[in-house]
Design a protein around this motif. Structure first.
Motif, PDB file in Angstrom:
ATOM      1  N   GLY A  44       0.776  -1.225   0.000  1.00  0.00           N
ATOM      2  CA  GLY A  44       0.000   0.000   0.000  1.00  0.00           C
ATOM      3  C   GLY A  44       0.808   1.275   0.000  1.00  0.00           C
ATOM      4  O   GLY A  44       0.577   2.161   0.813  1.00  0.00           O
ATOM      5  N   SER A  45       1.746   1.408  -0.914  1.00  0.00           N
ATOM      6  CA  SER A  45       2.453   2.683  -1.065  1.00  0.00           C
ATOM      7  C   SER A  45       2.877   2.845  -2.517  1.00  0.00           C
ATOM      8  O   SER A  45       3.003   1.869  -3.249  1.00  0.00           O
ATOM      9  CB  SER A  45       3.682   2.761  -0.158  1.00  0.00           C
ATOM     10  N   ASN A  46       3.046   4.097  -2.916  1.00  0.00           N
ATOM     11  CA  ASN A  46       3.619   4.370  -4.225  1.00  0.00           C
ATOM     12  C   ASN A  46       4.715   5.397  -4.028  1.00  0.00           C
ATOM     13  O   ASN A  46       4.593   6.313  -3.233  1.00  0.00           O
ATOM     14  CB  ASN A  46       2.553   4.832  -5.233  1.00  0.00           C
ATOM     15  N   ASP A  47       5.822   5.184  -4.725  1.00  0.00           N
ATOM     16  CA  ASP A  47       7.034   5.935  -4.455  1.00  0.00           C
ATOM     17  C   ASP A  47       7.710   6.339  -5.756  1.00  0.00           C
ATOM     18  O   ASP A  47       7.564   5.673  -6.771  1.00  0.00           O
ATOM     19  CB  ASP A  47       8.031   5.066  -3.671  1.00  0.00           C
ATOM     20  N   PHE A  48       8.483   7.410  -5.666  1.00  0.00           N
ATOM     21  CA  PHE A  48       9.379   7.755  -6.757  1.00  0.00           C
ATOM     22  C   PHE A  48      10.543   8.555  -6.203  1.00  0.00           C
ATOM     23  O   PHE A  48      10.445   9.173  -5.147  1.00  0.00           O
ATOM     24  CB  PHE A  48       8.662   8.521  -7.882  1.00  0.00           C
ATOM     25  N   CYS A  49      11.670   8.475  -6.907  1.00  0.00           N
ATOM     26  CA  CYS A  49      12.829   9.289  -6.553  1.00  0.00           C
ATOM     27  C   CYS A  49      13.453   9.810  -7.844  1.00  0.00           C
ATOM     28  O   CYS A  49      13.370   9.173  -8.885  1.00  0.00           O
ATOM     29  CB  CYS A  49      13.840   8.519  -5.724  1.00  0.00           C
ATOM     30  N   ILE A  50      14.072  10.982  -7.732  1.00  0.00           N
ATOM     31  CA  ILE A  50      14.646  11.643  -8.901  1.00  0.00           C
ATOM     32  C   ILE A  50      16.109  11.955  -8.598  1.00  0.00           C
ATOM     33  O   ILE A  50      16.431  12.455  -7.522  1.00  0.00           O
ATOM     34  CB  ILE A  50      13.889  12.948  -9.227  1.00  0.00           C
ATOM     35  N   ARG A  51      16.980  11.639  -9.571  1.00  0.00           N
ATOM     36  CA  ARG A  51      18.405  11.935  -9.443  1.00  0.00           C
ATOM     37  C   ARG A  51      18.875  12.669 -10.688  1.00  0.00           C
ATOM     38  O   ARG A  51      18.313  12.523 -11.766  1.00  0.00           O
ATOM     39  CB  ARG A  51      19.206  10.642  -9.280  1.00  0.00           C
ATOM     40  N   ASN A  52      19.937  13.426 -10.515  1.00  0.00           N
ATOM     41  CA  ASN A  52      20.505  14.141 -11.663  1.00  0.00           C
ATOM     42  C   ASN A  52      21.617  13.312 -12.302  1.00  0.00           C
ATOM     43  O   ASN A  52      21.869  12.174 -11.898  1.00  0.00           O
ATOM     44  CB  ASN A  52      21.002  15.532 -11.253  1.00  0.00           C
ATOM     45  N   GLY A  53      22.304  13.873 -13.288  1.00  0.00           N
ATOM     46  CA  GLY A  53      23.355  13.179 -14.021  1.00  0.00           C
ATOM     47  C   GLY A  53      24.558  12.795 -13.186  1.00  0.00           C
ATOM     48  O   GLY A  53      25.351  11.951 -13.588  1.00  0.00           O
ATOM     49  N   GLN A  54      24.718  13.401 -12.009  1.00  0.00           N
ATOM     50  CA  GLN A  54      25.815  13.033 -11.106  1.00  0.00           C
ATOM     51  C   GLN A  54      25.349  12.001 -10.064  1.00  0.00           C
ATOM     52  O   GLN A  54      26.108  11.622  -9.191  1.00  0.00           O
ATOM     53  CB  GLN A  54      26.353  14.281 -10.381  1.00  0.00           C
ATOM     54  N   GLY A  55      24.094  11.586 -10.154  1.00  0.00           N
ATOM     55  CA  GLY A  55      23.552  10.610  -9.221  1.00  0.00           C
ATOM     56  C   GLY A  55      23.067  11.213  -7.918  1.00  0.00           C
ATOM     57  O   GLY A  55      22.670  10.485  -7.008  1.00  0.00           O
ATOM     58  N   GLU A  56      23.059  12.538  -7.818  1.00  0.00           N
ATOM     59  CA  GLU A  56      22.618  13.203  -6.598  1.00  0.00           C
ATOM     60  C   GLU A  56      21.093  13.170  -6.510  1.00  0.00           C
ATOM     61  O   GLU A  56      20.397  13.364  -7.501  1.00  0.00           O
ATOM     62  CB  GLU A  56      23.093  14.659  -6.580  1.00  0.00           C
ATOM     63  N   SER A  57      20.599  12.937  -5.315  1.00  0.00           N
ATOM     64  CA  SER A  57      19.163  12.912  -5.096  1.00  0.00           C
ATOM     65  C   SER A  57      18.590  14.316  -5.222  1.00  0.00           C
ATOM     66  O   SER A  57      19.060  15.249  -4.587  1.00  0.00           O
ATOM     67  CB  SER A  57      18.855  12.335  -3.713  1.00  0.00           C
ATOM     68  N   ILE A  58      17.581  14.466  -6.056  1.00  0.00           N
ATOM     69  CA  ILE A  58      16.911  15.748  -6.266  1.00  0.00           C
ATOM     70  C   ILE A  58      15.633  15.806  -5.432  1.00  0.00           C
ATOM     71  O   ILE A  58      15.348  16.794  -4.774  1.00  0.00           O
ATOM     72  CB  ILE A  58      16.558  15.949  -7.759  1.00  0.00           C
ATOM     73  N   TYR A  59      14.855  14.711  -5.460  1.00  0.00           N
ATOM     74  CA  TYR A  59      13.591  14.685  -4.740  1.00  0.00           C
ATOM     75  C   TYR A  59      13.133  13.237  -4.625  1.00  0.00           C
ATOM     76  O   TYR A  59      13.376  12.430  -5.517  1.00  0.00           O
ATOM     77  CB  TYR A  59      12.536  15.514  -5.487  1.00  0.00           C
ATOM     78  N   ASP A  73      -0.931   1.130  -7.406  1.00  0.00           N
ATOM     79  CA  ASP A  73       0.150   1.830  -6.710  1.00  0.00           C
ATOM     80  C   ASP A  73       1.336   2.080  -7.629  1.00  0.00           C
ATOM     81  O   ASP A  73       1.959   3.143  -7.574  1.00  0.00           O
ATOM     82  CB  ASP A  73       0.580   1.054  -5.466  1.00  0.00           C
ATOM     83  N   ASP A  74       1.661   1.108  -8.479  1.00  0.00           N
ATOM     84  CA  ASP A  74       2.750   1.313  -9.442  1.00  0.00           C
ATOM     85  C   ASP A  74       2.420   2.458 -10.388  1.00  0.00           C
ATOM     86  O   ASP A  74       3.271   3.311 -10.665  1.00  0.00           O
ATOM     87  CB  ASP A  74       3.008   0.037 -10.249  1.00  0.00           C
ATOM     88  N   VAL A  75       1.195   2.487 -10.890  1.00  0.00           N
ATOM     89  CA  VAL A  75       0.786   3.540 -11.820  1.00  0.00           C
ATOM     90  C   VAL A  75       0.793   4.897 -11.113  1.00  0.00           C
ATOM     91  O   VAL A  75       1.242   5.905 -11.681  1.00  0.00           O
ATOM     92  CB  VAL A  75      -0.596   3.226 -12.432  1.00  0.00           C
ATOM     93  N   LYS A  76       0.341   4.954  -9.865  1.00  0.00           N
ATOM     94  CA  LYS A  76       0.339   6.216  -9.117  1.00  0.00           C
ATOM     95  C   LYS A  76       1.770   6.720  -8.879  1.00  0.00           C
ATOM     96  O   LYS A  76       2.025   7.922  -8.972  1.00  0.00           O
ATOM     97  CB  LYS A  76      -0.374   6.042  -7.778  1.00  0.00           C
ATOM     98  N   GLY A  77       2.693   5.826  -8.580  1.00  0.00           N
ATOM     99  CA  GLY A  77       4.089   6.225  -8.404  1.00  0.00           C
ATOM    100  C   GLY A  77       4.686   6.748  -9.693  1.00  0.00           C
ATOM    101  O   GLY A  77       5.373   7.776  -9.713  1.00  0.00           O
ATOM    102  N   PHE A  78       4.422   6.073 -10.796  1.00  0.00           N
ATOM    103  CA  PHE A  78       4.900   6.488 -12.115  1.00  0.00           C
ATOM    104  C   PHE A  78       4.339   7.863 -12.466  1.00  0.00           C
ATOM    105  O   PHE A  78       5.072   8.784 -12.857  1.00  0.00           O
ATOM    106  CB  PHE A  78       4.474   5.450 -13.159  1.00  0.00           C
ATOM    107  N   LYS A  79       3.029   8.021 -12.298  1.00  0.00           N
ATOM    108  CA  LYS A  79       2.367   9.287 -12.618  1.00  0.00           C
ATOM    109  C   LYS A  79       2.875  10.416 -11.718  1.00  0.00           C
ATOM    110  O   LYS A  79       3.150  11.521 -12.188  1.00  0.00           O
ATOM    111  CB  LYS A  79       0.859   9.130 -12.465  1.00  0.00           C
ATOM    112  N   GLY A  80       3.020  10.129 -10.425  1.00  0.00           N
ATOM    113  CA  GLY A  80       3.501  11.148  -9.495  1.00  0.00           C
ATOM    114  C   GLY A  80       4.887  11.640  -9.858  1.00  0.00           C
ATOM    115  O   GLY A  80       5.155  12.849  -9.851  1.00  0.00           O
ATOM    116  N   GLY A  81       5.786  10.726 -10.193  1.00  0.00           N
ATOM    117  CA  GLY A  81       7.142  11.104 -10.589  1.00  0.00           C
ATOM    118  C   GLY A  81       7.153  11.901 -11.881  1.00  0.00           C
ATOM    119  O   GLY A  81       7.847  12.909 -12.000  1.00  0.00           O
ATOM    120  N   LEU A  82       6.371  11.462 -12.843  1.00  0.00           N
ATOM    121  CA  LEU A  82       6.303  12.158 -14.127  1.00  0.00           C
ATOM    122  C   LEU A  82       5.754  13.576 -13.949  1.00  0.00           C
ATOM    123  O   LEU A  82       6.328  14.541 -14.469  1.00  0.00           O
ATOM    124  CB  LEU A  82       5.437  11.368 -15.107  1.00  0.00           C
ATOM    125  N   LEU A  83       4.667  13.715 -13.206  1.00  0.00           N
ATOM    126  CA  LEU A  83       4.081  15.042 -13.004  1.00  0.00           C
ATOM    127  C   LEU A  83       5.018  15.959 -12.227  1.00  0.00           C
ATOM    128  O   LEU A  83       5.111  17.152 -12.535  1.00  0.00           O
ATOM    129  CB  LEU A  83       2.730  14.920 -12.292  1.00  0.00           C
TER     130      LEU A  83
END
Length: 110
Positions: A44-59, A73-83
């Motif tokens: 029961g969770s959906n998650d996403f993480c964003i990194r830049n070209g140096q591998g640093e965590s952005i969000y 949950d997979d679709v919600k995580g995908f959509k959340g990261g994309l948005l």
């Protein structure tokens, strides 16, 4: 053929299961691009993480959900990261997920 207990036991003792392994490694996005990895959970969770070209965590973000399936949950995580990436102009973007179903949906196959 395998109609007696001893023949069944012998078959199972000689059986060699087929096991396939795939090594999965996270790779840096090239140049000045961003990479968003998303996932959902049957817990029961959906998650996403964003990194830049140096591998640093952005969000990174995780949301607890109730009464939803692992696919939802997979679709919600995908959509959340994309948005999030589109809303914060984190482009060019590579988005990765571990669910083949999302790729099939986006490709119009399923």
């Amino acid at each position: 053929m395998y109609n007696t207990w001893p023949s069944i036991v012998q078959f199972l003792e000689n059986c060699i299961p087929l096991i396939n392994n795939t090594v999965v490694m996270w790779k840096f996005p090239e140049g000045e691009s961003y990479k968003c990895n998303s996932d959902g959970s049957s817990l029961g969770s959906n998650d996403f993480c964003i990194r830049n070209g140096q591998g640093e965590s952005i969000y990174a973000e995780t949301c607890k959900t109730e009464f939803s399936s692992a696919l939802q949950d997979d679709v919600k995580g995908f959509k959340g990261g994309l948005l999030y990436c589109l809303g914060h102009n984190l482009l060019p973007l590579i988005i990765e997920t571990d669910l083949v179903t999302i790729k099939k949906i986006l490709d119009g196959i399923w």
